[in-house]
Design an enzyme around this catalytic site. Structure first.
Site, PDB file in Angstrom:
ATOM      1  N   GLY A 179       0.786  -1.215  -0.104  1.00 43.06           N
ATOM      2  CA  GLY A 179       0.132  -0.062   0.006  1.00 43.06           C
ATOM      3  C   GLY A 179       0.959   1.089   0.043  1.00 43.06           C
ATOM      4  N   GLN A 225       2.905   9.924   1.783  1.00 38.87           N
ATOM      5  CA  GLN A 225       4.150   9.467   1.847  1.00 38.87           C
ATOM      6  C   GLN A 225       5.093   9.874   0.707  1.00 38.87           C
ATOM      7  OE1 GLN A 225       2.379   5.249   2.416  1.00 38.87           O
ATOM      8  NE2 GLN A 225       4.521   5.014   3.354  1.00 38.87           N
ATOM      9  N   CYS A 262       6.119  -0.281   7.703  1.00 40.85           N
ATOM     10  CA  CYS A 262       5.873   0.788   6.711  1.00 40.85           C
ATOM     11  C   CYS A 262       7.105   1.340   5.903  1.00 40.85           C
ATOM     12  CB  CYS A 262       5.390   1.923   7.684  1.00 40.85           C
ATOM     13  SG  CYS A 262       4.806   3.326   6.929  1.00 40.85           S
ATOM     14  N   LEU A 263       6.919   1.588   4.595  1.00 41.73           N
ATOM     15  CA  LEU A 263       7.801   2.019   3.773  1.00 41.73           C
ATOM     16  C   LEU A 263       8.402   3.441   4.322  1.00 41.73           C
ATOM     17  CD1 LEU A 263       6.215   1.154   0.415  1.00 41.73           C
ATOM     18  CD2 LEU A 263       8.118   0.061   1.472  1.00 41.73           C
ATOM     19  N   HIS A 269      -4.263   1.465   7.799  1.00 40.19           N
ATOM     20  CA  HIS A 269      -2.870   2.024   7.756  1.00 40.19           C
ATOM     21  C   HIS A 269      -2.816   3.243   6.981  1.00 40.19           C
ATOM     22  CE1 HIS A 269       1.647   1.231   7.937  1.00 40.19           C
ATOM     23  NE2 HIS A 269       1.791   1.783   7.021  1.00 40.19           N
ATOM     24  N   GLU A 270      -3.280   3.184   5.638  1.00 37.00           N
ATOM     25  CA  GLU A 270      -3.087   4.100   4.885  1.00 37.00           C
ATOM     26  C   GLU A 270      -3.874   5.450   5.164  1.00 37.00           C
ATOM     27  OE1 GLU A 270      -0.642   3.491   3.067  1.00 37.00           O
ATOM     28  OE2 GLU A 270      -0.565   1.303   2.900  1.00 37.00           O
ATOM     29  N   HIS A 272      -2.038   7.425   7.510  1.00 33.75           N
ATOM     30  CA  HIS A 272      -1.198   8.280   6.730  1.00 33.75           C
ATOM     31  C   HIS A 272      -1.998   9.621   6.290  1.00 33.75           C
ATOM     32  CE1 HIS A 272       2.759   5.998   6.582  1.00 33.75           C
ATOM     33  NE2 HIS A 272       1.949   5.130   6.289  1.00 33.75           N
TER      34      HIS A 272
HETATM   35  O1  GNR Z   1       4.162  -2.489   2.532  1.00 32.19           O
HETATM   36  C1  GNR Z   1       3.492  -2.561   3.610  1.00 32.19           C
HETATM   37  N1  GNR Z   1       3.253  -3.544   4.371  1.00 32.19           N
HETATM   38  C2  GNR Z   1       2.523  -3.548   5.455  1.00 32.19           C
HETATM   39  C3  GNR Z   1       2.360  -4.847   6.241  1.00 32.19           C
HETATM   40  C4  GNR Z   1       1.413  -4.678   7.311  1.00 32.19           C
HETATM   41  C5  GNR Z   1       0.730  -3.661   7.609  1.00 32.19           C
HETATM   42  C6  GNR Z   1       0.681  -2.575   6.642  1.00 32.19           C
HETATM   43  C7  GNR Z   1       1.387  -2.565   5.702  1.00 32.19           C
HETATM   44  S1  GNR Z   1       1.582  -1.100   4.640  1.00 32.19           S
HETATM   45  C8  GNR Z   1       3.020  -0.989   4.177  1.00 32.19           C
HETATM   46  C9  GNR Z   1       3.410  -0.153   3.061  1.00 32.19           C
HETATM   47  C10 GNR Z   1       3.077   1.262   3.654  1.00 32.19           C
HETATM   48  O2  GNR Z   1       4.035   1.857   4.406  1.00 32.19           O
HETATM   49  N2  GNR Z   1       2.016   1.928   3.510  1.00 32.19           N
HETATM   50  O3  GNR Z   1       1.551   3.026   3.899  1.00 32.19           O
HETATM   51 NI    NI Z   2       2.850   3.112   5.584  1.00 32.69          NI
END
Ligand code: GNR
Ligand code: NI
Length: 168
Positions: free
Chosen positions: A46, A51, A91-92, A133-134, A137
């Site tokens: 995601g 980001q 998270c990236l 999660h997104e 952000h």
């Molecule tokens: O790549 C991602 N893997 C992930 C694994 C578990 C819970 C959430 C994520 S999101 C993350 C990519 C990211 O940072 N999206 O904002």
């Molecule tokens: Ni993230």
């Protein structure tokens, strides 16, 4: 198509609050396409516009192994949540950190897709975690905000050190 730079914690721009997209124009679709390319290249499931330093309220995701299930959510809204589940997240923007976070187990989300058509999704498991999660952000929130201050401080130090070492 272009790869975009992914901001890393503790970059203060990750705290920006996204603004609703009122016109899905060529620029918006270009951003969506670039975000997919950037997400796939970074092996993420995601990516939120925040980001990549955009304040547009949109996200992309693809939970499939084959990168053949791209989902774009513009102006996403969670319309119902049920249950609770604690799953490991990463998270990236916070590379190398994996910690469990409590989220709703089951959600319904409505949004517009890349063509501006309304969509409604019913999600559970990893897709539900990812959307929550997104959307965090887009509200300037990171998964490490759910951890203790001490853990967050340690993560901050570690990433600041890595950024310094990458510099020289
Ligand atoms: O790549 C991602 N893997 C992930 C694994 C578990 C819970 C959430 C994520 S999101 C993350 C990519 C990211 O940072 N999206 O904002
Ligand atoms: Ni993230």
């Amino acid at each position: 198509m272009a790869l975009l730079e992914i901001l890393r914690y503790p970059d203060s721009r990750l705290r920006n609050k996204a603004k609703p997209v009122d016109q899905i124009d060529a620029e918006t679709r270009q951003l969506v396409d670039d975000m997919f390319e950037t997400m796939y290249e970074a092996s993420g499931i995601g990516l939120a516009a925040t980001q990549v330093n955009s304040t547009k309220r949109l996200l992309v995701m693809d939970i499939s192994e084959q990168h053949d299930d791209p989902i774009c959510l513009i102006n996403p809204e969670i319309i119902s949540k049920e249950g609770e589940e604690r799953e490991e997240e990463g998270c990236l923007s916070v590379p190398g950190v994996h910690e469990p976070v409590k989220r709703a187990k089951h959600i319904r989300v409505k949004a517009l897709d890349r063509d501006g058509s309304p969509i409604e999704l019913e999600l559970e498991g990893l897709p539900a975690v990812c959307v929550q999660h997104e959307i965090d952000h887009l509200d300037g929130k990171l998964f490490i905000d759910y951890l203790s201050r001490l853990k967050r401080a340690r993560i901050r130090k570690k990433l600041e050190k890595e950024a310094r070492q990458a510099d020289d």
